[in-house]
Design a protein around this motif. Structure first.
Motif, PDB file in Angstrom:
ATOM      1  N   ASP A 193       1.043 -26.342  -4.098  1.00  0.00           N
ATOM      2  CA  ASP A 193       1.058 -25.732  -5.432  1.00  0.00           C
ATOM      3  C   ASP A 193      -0.348 -25.400  -5.928  1.00  0.00           C
ATOM      4  N   LEU A 194      -1.331 -26.095  -5.393  1.00  0.00           N
ATOM      5  CA  LEU A 194      -2.701 -25.864  -5.851  1.00  0.00           C
ATOM      6  C   LEU A 194      -3.356 -24.676  -5.162  1.00  0.00           C
ATOM      7  N   GLN A 195      -2.812 -24.265  -4.008  1.00  0.00           N
ATOM      8  CA  GLN A 195      -3.447 -23.197  -3.241  1.00  0.00           C
ATOM      9  C   GLN A 195      -3.291 -21.842  -3.936  1.00  0.00           C
ATOM     10  N   PRO A 196      -4.383 -21.165  -4.212  1.00  0.00           N
ATOM     11  CA  PRO A 196      -4.286 -19.851  -4.857  1.00  0.00           C
ATOM     12  C   PRO A 196      -3.973 -18.770  -3.824  1.00  0.00           C
ATOM     13  N   ILE A 197      -2.897 -19.006  -3.069  1.00  0.00           N
ATOM     14  CA  ILE A 197      -2.545 -18.108  -1.976  1.00  0.00           C
ATOM     15  C   ILE A 197      -1.269 -17.376  -2.336  1.00  0.00           C
ATOM     16  N   VAL A 198      -1.241 -16.096  -2.073  1.00  0.00           N
ATOM     17  CA  VAL A 198      -0.043 -15.316  -2.345  1.00  0.00           C
ATOM     18  C   VAL A 198       0.833 -15.336  -1.100  1.00  0.00           C
ATOM     19  N   ASP A 199       2.047 -15.819  -1.239  1.00  0.00           N
ATOM     20  CA  ASP A 199       2.980 -15.856  -0.112  1.00  0.00           C
ATOM     21  C   ASP A 199       4.021 -14.774  -0.319  1.00  0.00           C
ATOM     22  N   ASN A 200       3.926 -13.704   0.483  1.00  0.00           N
ATOM     23  CA  ASN A 200       4.870 -12.601   0.315  1.00  0.00           C
ATOM     24  C   ASN A 200       5.813 -12.500   1.512  1.00  0.00           C
ATOM     25  N   SER A 201       6.066 -13.643   2.183  1.00  0.00           N
ATOM     26  CA  SER A 201       6.934 -13.582   3.366  1.00  0.00           C
ATOM     27  C   SER A 201       8.326 -13.105   2.980  1.00  0.00           C
ATOM     28  N   ASN A 202       8.771 -13.395   1.773  1.00  0.00           N
ATOM     29  CA  ASN A 202       9.934 -12.706   1.226  1.00  0.00           C
ATOM     30  C   ASN A 202       9.389 -11.756   0.167  1.00  0.00           C
ATOM     31  N   PRO A 203       9.319 -10.448   0.464  1.00  0.00           N
ATOM     32  CA  PRO A 203       8.620  -9.515  -0.443  1.00  0.00           C
ATOM     33  C   PRO A 203       9.290  -9.399  -1.807  1.00  0.00           C
ATOM     34  N   ARG A 204      10.525  -9.926  -1.942  1.00  0.00           N
ATOM     35  CA  ARG A 204      11.189  -9.845  -3.236  1.00  0.00           C
ATOM     36  C   ARG A 204      10.993 -11.119  -4.045  1.00  0.00           C
ATOM     37  N   TYR A 205      10.351 -12.098  -3.425  1.00  0.00           N
ATOM     38  CA  TYR A 205      10.164 -13.376  -4.108  1.00  0.00           C
ATOM     39  C   TYR A 205       8.789 -13.878  -3.712  1.00  0.00           C
ATOM     40  N   ILE A 206       7.817 -13.501  -4.500  1.00  0.00           N
ATOM     41  CA  ILE A 206       6.434 -13.743  -4.123  1.00  0.00           C
ATOM     42  C   ILE A 206       5.898 -14.949  -4.890  1.00  0.00           C
ATOM     43  N   SER A 207       5.419 -15.917  -4.138  1.00  0.00           N
ATOM     44  CA  SER A 207       4.924 -17.110  -4.822  1.00  0.00           C
ATOM     45  C   SER A 207       3.417 -17.221  -4.670  1.00  0.00           C
ATOM     46  N   GLU A 208       2.837 -17.836  -5.670  1.00  0.00           N
ATOM     47  CA  GLU A 208       1.392 -18.016  -5.671  1.00  0.00           C
ATOM     48  C   GLU A 208       1.082 -19.387  -6.252  1.00  0.00           C
ATOM     49  N   GLY A 209       0.070 -20.062  -5.681  1.00  0.00           N
ATOM     50  CA  GLY A 209      -0.308 -21.386  -6.187  1.00  0.00           C
ATOM     51  C   GLY A 209      -1.184 -21.283  -7.409  1.00  0.00           C
ATOM     52  N   ASN A 210      -1.478 -22.448  -7.993  1.00  0.00           N
ATOM     53  CA  ASN A 210      -2.276 -22.468  -9.213  1.00  0.00           C
ATOM     54  C   ASN A 210      -3.270 -23.624  -9.141  1.00  0.00           C
ATOM     55  N   PRO A 211      -4.552 -23.313  -8.945  1.00  0.00           N
ATOM     56  CA  PRO A 211      -5.542 -24.398  -8.808  1.00  0.00           C
ATOM     57  C   PRO A 211      -5.840 -25.100 -10.132  1.00  0.00           C
ATOM     58  N   ASN A 212      -5.301 -24.587 -11.242  1.00  0.00           N
ATOM     59  CA  ASN A 212      -5.547 -25.214 -12.542  1.00  0.00           C
ATOM     60  C   ASN A 212      -4.542 -26.286 -12.920  1.00  0.00           C
ATOM     61  N   LEU A 213      -3.637 -26.626 -12.000  1.00  0.00           N
ATOM     62  CA  LEU A 213      -2.569 -27.571 -12.346  1.00  0.00           C
ATOM     63  C   LEU A 213      -3.116 -28.959 -12.673  1.00  0.00           C
ATOM     64  N   LEU A 214      -2.450 -29.612 -13.621  1.00  0.00           N
ATOM     65  CA  LEU A 214      -2.786 -30.991 -13.991  1.00  0.00           C
ATOM     66  C   LEU A 214      -1.721 -31.926 -13.421  1.00  0.00           C
ATOM     67  N   PRO A 215      -2.041 -33.202 -13.250  1.00  0.00           N
ATOM     68  CA  PRO A 215      -1.014 -34.142 -12.773  1.00  0.00           C
ATOM     69  C   PRO A 215       0.149 -34.241 -13.755  1.00  0.00           C
ATOM     70  N   GLN A 216       1.315 -34.479 -13.203  1.00  0.00           N
ATOM     71  CA  GLN A 216       2.526 -34.606 -14.017  1.00  0.00           C
ATOM     72  C   GLN A 216       2.701 -36.068 -14.434  1.00  0.00           C
ATOM     73  N   VAL A 217       3.012 -36.284 -15.717  1.00  0.00           N
ATOM     74  CA  VAL A 217       3.204 -37.650 -16.215  1.00  0.00           C
ATOM     75  C   VAL A 217       4.683 -37.845 -16.522  1.00  0.00           C
ATOM     76  N   THR A 218       5.294 -38.851 -15.915  1.00  0.00           N
ATOM     77  CA  THR A 218       6.710 -39.127 -16.154  1.00  0.00           C
ATOM     78  C   THR A 218       6.849 -40.477 -16.843  1.00  0.00           C
ATOM     79  N   ASN A 219       7.531 -40.494 -17.975  1.00  0.00           N
ATOM     80  CA  ASN A 219       7.868 -41.743 -18.673  1.00  0.00           C
ATOM     81  C   ASN A 219       9.299 -42.094 -18.310  1.00  0.00           C
TER      82      ASN A 219
END
Lengths: 250, 946
Positions: free
Chosen positions: B667-693
């Motif tokens: 999820d942190l990788q700022p890489i564009v994955d277009n292996s399915n050209p209709r569903y393109i995903s990209e990572g986000n290096p700005n993500l913060l840790p998730q806190v679960t209560n």
């Protein structure tokens, strides 16, 4: 009845030297070791394959140990846990022990047993029924005492019981529910090593509170009820293919 | 009254001299030793001569005298024992006198040597049977690999000369028998020189009749010293194996085999498996047989933290994990798969030292032909449909090497070293035809033809050192770890997209032809410390510290493929190629106070956690433009837990916990994955840790007398900085997703279970229910969508086990799932997944058994008129053959109605979907099994707790 007319008690109890008088009252510490894979291997509904699987998986960690104690005098005995709670070896984890206090009064030929089993605490209040012992031709050393071998059988649980008793400790007390030999039982082997209860220390001293049964709550039953409860539970469990010994003491 | 009669009889016995035999008598005597001195305080017993049953006992007085008064006048075995003497045994015949005086009874002393060495030092039981002396050889310690001869040298009273001739009690031993039988001829040395000492449990020395007198039957009075060696019948020793071969219609086949050999210290196992009947993975039983004593290990978690009072066994992750993980045997209803595996395991297992090593290879090739329908909801009550026909072929082969070493250095120090590694070789192909419809009109189509291959290597290593102090309860533990993951992936992606609404040719047809190569490596270094201090007998203070550093490097190159004159040339696509560096530093320090007494465990504590996330990436390989991300994050995480054993098999537990999870590398990788050209995903290096209560509560109870069990509980989780996937869907219905943090989502799941016998041992009923409610947030085209899920599941099971020849198991489960979308309330969904099942086992005479399983699955979604019903029926007949019941022949019919289909339907986030996958359908199979330990018919479902 006549089994308890100990000749020594008639002839010697009043005149024996103090050195002997001291040797019939005190506390014996026991270690009780349970081998679960051996017990599981006796369940008739499991295939050899399943039994071997249990044996392999448990490997060398096949023992469960607990510490017990037996307080005894010529007339009375009380058997229970050494500590008030179960503890991990380093003492940082503690758990509750099932209720278990087994008392005998050899003089009055009475017994009271507080036993938690099948999800309930029972109080077995009855007269003493001595097991029928066979005395064998073997001797060995347990906790520094030369012991003779005696065997009997638990007809309810279908267990072979081997006891090693010390003639030097002239009381009829023993661990678990066993007693009635010419000396204190220092080792008890249930079913060829499924459970082995061995004395680790014998301490002679004048006892005060140790032989008194603490107040306990529970359902009062007789020996015959106790036997029926066990017999039915074992029968039902085996039929339902469940291990009966998770809920009763082996 | 009884006493009075006794007295009367006594007087009768004393007072009147009758000629007839008295019914009750007194037996008396005096115990003396070999020097004729009296023996006071010896134990005297009266036994029945038949089976040595104890009838009466007493003790000698200080003059060595004893007397049994008023005992039945029958035959007895009199036994006298005293420390240091051989127990004396004497027959007592019925007496014609009222007092049977046995006179002086002489006890023989036990040889000083036997007493000191055998009994006192070796603690070996000593048996005396007439002139036979027997002692337990197991008590005499000899080094491993010693022969019986070495063992005999240690025994008191036994001498061995240089040639190996044996003397016992001064006499030559003429004969050595094993378990009472002659061992390889008559030379006594053959047995003692060749047999390993470890194989012997008892040694007996006695005088036997000569061979000649045995042959002739005439006792010549000569006796020869004989030694009998009794072999150990070890509980923990054996070898066993099992093999199954099967062949069927449609070229279906199965092979499965395993072999185990073990003794009290070592375990060796081999396992092999090959099939094309969708049976991948390793089952729990096979896993246990394979791994043996190393199947489950306590305390392997090197990341110390809060301890709740419950103990867990630490398992690695499934498929991608580095260690072998058991599963239910794979999902048999997903496509067609061909599976193969083989492994070797060796364990050395003693109380103090444990070592395990295993190698396991498994491979699987799966073909998935599927048809999927999906409706995606957009803002303004808009939506679009996707129809997708696809074909996927996945292959993966994994080599795993697992090592574990545990040593108790002494009573206070323990060391555990674990090293698990995996090497994977995988490839896949994916072809798909997708139609996109808006308002039932075809708006665009996409054809995909992708191929890829990937090599990866992962290794997880840790060392844990535990030290206990002399003070009870005080301890510390240190751990260090090194993990590494490396992957090299290549993919060739070709897709053709047609957009019917476009106005220009350029926009109307978009083709992607690319090659991409992604190289990634992640290194992680870890260390942890734990210190436990007892404050009193019931209170403990636990303090821990964890630190780790994770460094990931990713390099991705994307090339366009140009085809000219049937020749391919390549050119770098700079916008999609990336180089990327990421570093996560993690520190946590915490402490908790724990109370532990008689089954009540209560703990409360606080930890402080800190993350430093640093990223550096090159956006464009041509311009080498760099982006740098650096984020600091810290939080306090409290923890409270309760575990209470309420007596009579009732348990209560509850926990409040705050967990912080760093974002995944993917999820942190700022890489564009277009292996399915209709569903393109990209990572986000700005993500913060998730806190679960999380708050959880549970109670369970089992009554072993009535077999009634009950459990209930719930959990409630709320999320802060939850990682969710935002969607942007353009007018061409191309979806772009990117993970972001959001706060406000929650989920909760109450559950219960109740099981009780309708008729003990014959009929049992089980009821289970669980609910799941959740709120999920996502941005759809920048509009916040709030998806609320309400799931209800209720199931019941009836077990009928009326006899040994017939069993029946029936079950029914109902699942309803309601989904509400805030952006498109008109599309609220209700999905049903119901299942009805029955299994029957019948035993016929002559070892023939019949088993049938029926399953009826119902999938329903009224809004789309989706109503799929799948009846699945399997049957098998088998016969256990052979005298020893070791073989089985089985005929199986799988999916008799030929209706099997893999169906999944779900509604979540902003879509509802149904997928149908072609899978294994009707086939018939004949199989043969040979099990060295015997085949047992499975008439009953197994209880899981034995």
């Amino acid at each position: 009845m006549k089994k308890y007319q100990f000749i020594y008690s008639i002839i010697f109890s009043l005149i024996t030297l103090p050195i002997f008088a001291q040797k019939d009252e005190g506390i014996i510490s026991f270690e009780r070791v349970v081998h679960y894979p051996k017990i599981i291997a006796r369940l008739p509904y499991l295939s050899q394959e399943e039994k071997d699987r249990v044996k392999l998986t448990w490997g060398s960690d096949d023992e469960w140990k607990e510490k017990m104690k037996l307080a005894f005098s010529p007339n009375k005995s009380l058997y229970t846990y050494l500590n008030e709670q179960g503890e991990s070896e380093d003492g940082t984890w503690a758990w509750r022990n099932d209720d278990l206090i087994i008392t005998r009064d050899f003089e009055k030929e009475k017994k009271t047993e507080v036993i938690e089993m099948l999800g309930k605490t029972y109080i077995v209040d009855d007269s003493l029924h001595t097991p029928s012992w066979k005395v064998m031709n073997q001797i060995k050393d347990v906790a520094g005492y030369i012991c003779m071998k005696a065997v009997t059988e638990d007809t309810i649980k279908k267990q072979k019981i081997t006891a090693w008793f010390a003639g030097d400790i002239p009381v009829s007390a023993g661990p678990e529910r066993y007693f009635g030999l010419p000396g204190a039982i220092l080792e008890l082997d249930v079913n060829d090593g499924d459970v082995v209860i061995t004395a680790t220390k014998v301490e002679f001293k004048k006892l005060e509170k140790e032989l008194i049964l603490p107040k306990s709550k529970g359902k009062k039953i007789k020996d015959i009820d106790y036997d029926n409860l066990l017999r039915n539970h074992i029968k039902d469990s085996i039929k339902s293919q469940r291990n009966p010994y998770w809920a009763i003491r082996y | 009254m009884k006493k009075a009669i006794t007295l009367f009889l006594c007087l009768l016995g004393y007072g009147v001299v009758f000629a007839q035999v008295p019914t009750r008598i007194n037996i008396k005597g005096t115990a003396i030793d070999s020097s004729n001195s009296v023996m006071p305080f010896a134990t005297v017993m009266l036994l029945t001569p038949k089976d040595s049953t104890l009838v009466n006992f007493g003790r000698t007085d200080e003059k060595g005298a004893f007397e049994f008064r008023n005992v039945k006048n029958i035959g007895y075995l009199l036994k006298i024992s005293s420390v240091g003497y051989l127990p004396l045994q004497q027959d007592v015949k019925p007496s014609d006198k009222a007092i049977n005086d046995l006179g002086n009874l002489k006890l023989k002393p036990i040889a000083q040597e036997l007493m000191e060495v055998v009994i006192r030092t070796a603690k070996a039981p000593l048996s005396i049977k007439g002139d036979t002396i027997e002692y337990n050889a197991a008590s005499f310690k000899v080094p491993p690999g010693s022969t019986v001869e070495d063992l005999l040298r240690k025994l008191p009273g036994v001498q061995i000369d240089q040639e190996g001739n044996i003397k016992a009690q001064g006499q030559d031993v003429k004969k050595v028998t094993v378990d009472g039988k002659q061992f390889f001829g008559t030379d006594p040395k053959l047995a003692t020189k060749n047999l390993p000492a470890e194989a012997i449990t008892k040694i007996q020395v006695f005088n036997d009749k000569t061979e000649q007198s045995k042959v002739t039957g005439i006792d010549d009075g000569k006796k020869e010293k004989t030694m009998n060696l009794e072999l150990k019948e070890s509980f923990k020793k054996g070898g066993f194996g099992k093999v199954t071969v099967a062949g069927g219609t449609d070229q279906r086949g199965e092979f499965k085999g395993n072999y185990n050999k073990f003794d009290s210290k070592q375990q060796f196992a081999f396992i092999g498996n090959l099939n094309n009947t969708n049976q991948g993975g390793i089952s729990w039983d096979d896993y246990q047989d394979f791994k043996g004593s190393s199947a489950f290990n306590w305390g392997d978690d090197a990341d110390f933290g809060f301890s709740s009072g419950r103990r867990f066994i630490y398992f690695g992750e499934e498929d991608e994990g580095v260690s072998i993980s058991p599963s239910g045997g794979g999902n048999r209803n997903r496509g067609f798969s061909t599976n193969g595996s083989a492994g070797l395991n060796y364990n050395y297992d003693t109380k103090k030292t444990k070592f395990t090593s295993s190698y396991y290879y498994n491979q699987s090739r799966t073909v998935l032909d599927s048809y999927a329908f999906r409706k995606t909801f957009l803002q303004n009550n808009e939506s679009f449909d996707t129809r997708d026909s696809s074909n996927r072929v996945n292959f993966s082969g994994n080599h795993r090497v697992n090592l574990r070493f545990q040593k108790e250095l002494d009573s206070l120090n323990t060391l555990i070293v674990i090293s698990n590694s995996r090497f994977t070789d995988a490839n896949n192909s994916y072809g798909s035809t997708q139609n996109y419809l808006r308002n039932s009109l075809l708006s665009s189509t996409t054809d995909i033809d992708n191929n890829g291959a990937k090599n990866s290597f992962g290794t997880v290593n840790s060392a844990i050192y535990r030290h206990k102090f002399k003070k009870k309860g005080r301890s510390f533990a240190l751990s260090a770890g090194y993990n590494m993951n490396q992957a090299d992936a290549n993919a060739r992606q070709i897709s053709l997209n047609n957009f019917y609404n476009s106005t220009t040719v350029n926009e109307a047809i978009k083709n992607i032809r690319q090659l991409n190569n992604t190289n990634s490596i992640t290194n992680q270094y870890k260390a942890s410390a734990l210190f436990v201090e007892p404050l009193s007998k019931k209170f403990f203070l636990e303090t821990f510290y964890n630190t780790s550093l994770q460094i990931s490097t990713v390099n991705r190159n994307v090339d366009s493929i140009f085809v000219k004159d049937e020749k391919e040339t390549y050119g770098v696509v700079n916008e999609l190629s990336r180089a990327y560096n990421n570093e996560i530093r993690y520190n946590r320090i915490g402490t908790s106070l724990r109370y532990s007494y008689k089954g009540l465990n209560l703990a409360g504590g606080l930890a402080w956690q800190h993350y430093l996330l640093k990223g550096e990436f090159i956006n464009n390989k041509l311009t080498q433009a760099k982006g740098i991300v650096s984020r600091n994050f810290s939080a306090f995480a409290p923890n409270v837990s309760l575990n209470y054993d309420l007596k009579n098999n009732r348990y209560l537990y509850s926990e409040y916990n705050v967990s912080i999870q760093e974002p995944s590398v993917r999820d942190l990788q700022p890489i564009v994955d277009n292996s399915n050209p209709r569903y393109i995903s990209e990572g986000n290096p700005n993500l913060l840790p998730q806190v679960t209560n999380s708050v959880s509560f549970g109670f369970n109870k089992f009554d072993p007398a009535t077999f009634i069990n009950l459990y209930t509980g719930f959990s409630y989780d709320t999320y802060k900085n939850q990682v969710i996937y935002n969607q942007t869907i353009d007018e061409n219905l191309i979806t772009r997703t990117k993970p972001v943090n959001i706060t406000g989502g929650w989920s909760t799941g109450p559950y219960f279970g109740f099981g009780f016998p309708l008729k003990k041992t014959k009929a049992t009923m089980n009821l289970n229910g669980n609910m799941f409610f959740s709120k999920n947030l996502t941005y759809i085209n920048s509009v916040l969508n709030n998806t609320n899920n309400d799931n209800y599941n209720i199931s019941m099971r009836l077990d009928l086990t009326p006899s040994d020849v017939f069993t029946f198991y029936g079950s029914a489960s109902f699942g309803i799932s309601n989904t509400k979308y805030s952006i498109n309330t008109a599309q609220n969904q209700q999905v049903f997944n119901n299942n009805f099942g029955g299994e029957m086992n019948v035993k016929f005479p002559k070892g023939i058994y019949f088993n049938t399983k029926f399953n009826y699955r119902v999938y329903k979604n009224d809004r789309f008129g989706f109503d799929q019903k799948i009846p699945l029926m399997n049957m098998s007949v088998y016969k256990i053959v052979g005298k020893a019941q070791k073989a089985e022949i089985r005929f199986t019919a799988y999916d008799i109605f030929k209706r099997n289909l893999g169906v999944t339907q779900s509604a979540s986030q902003n879509y509802v979907s149904q997928e149908q996958i072609q899978t294994l359908s009707r086939y018939f199979m004949l199989s043969f099994t040979y099990n060295m330990r015997g085949v047992k018919a499975q008439m009953r479902k197994r209880n899981s707790w034995d």
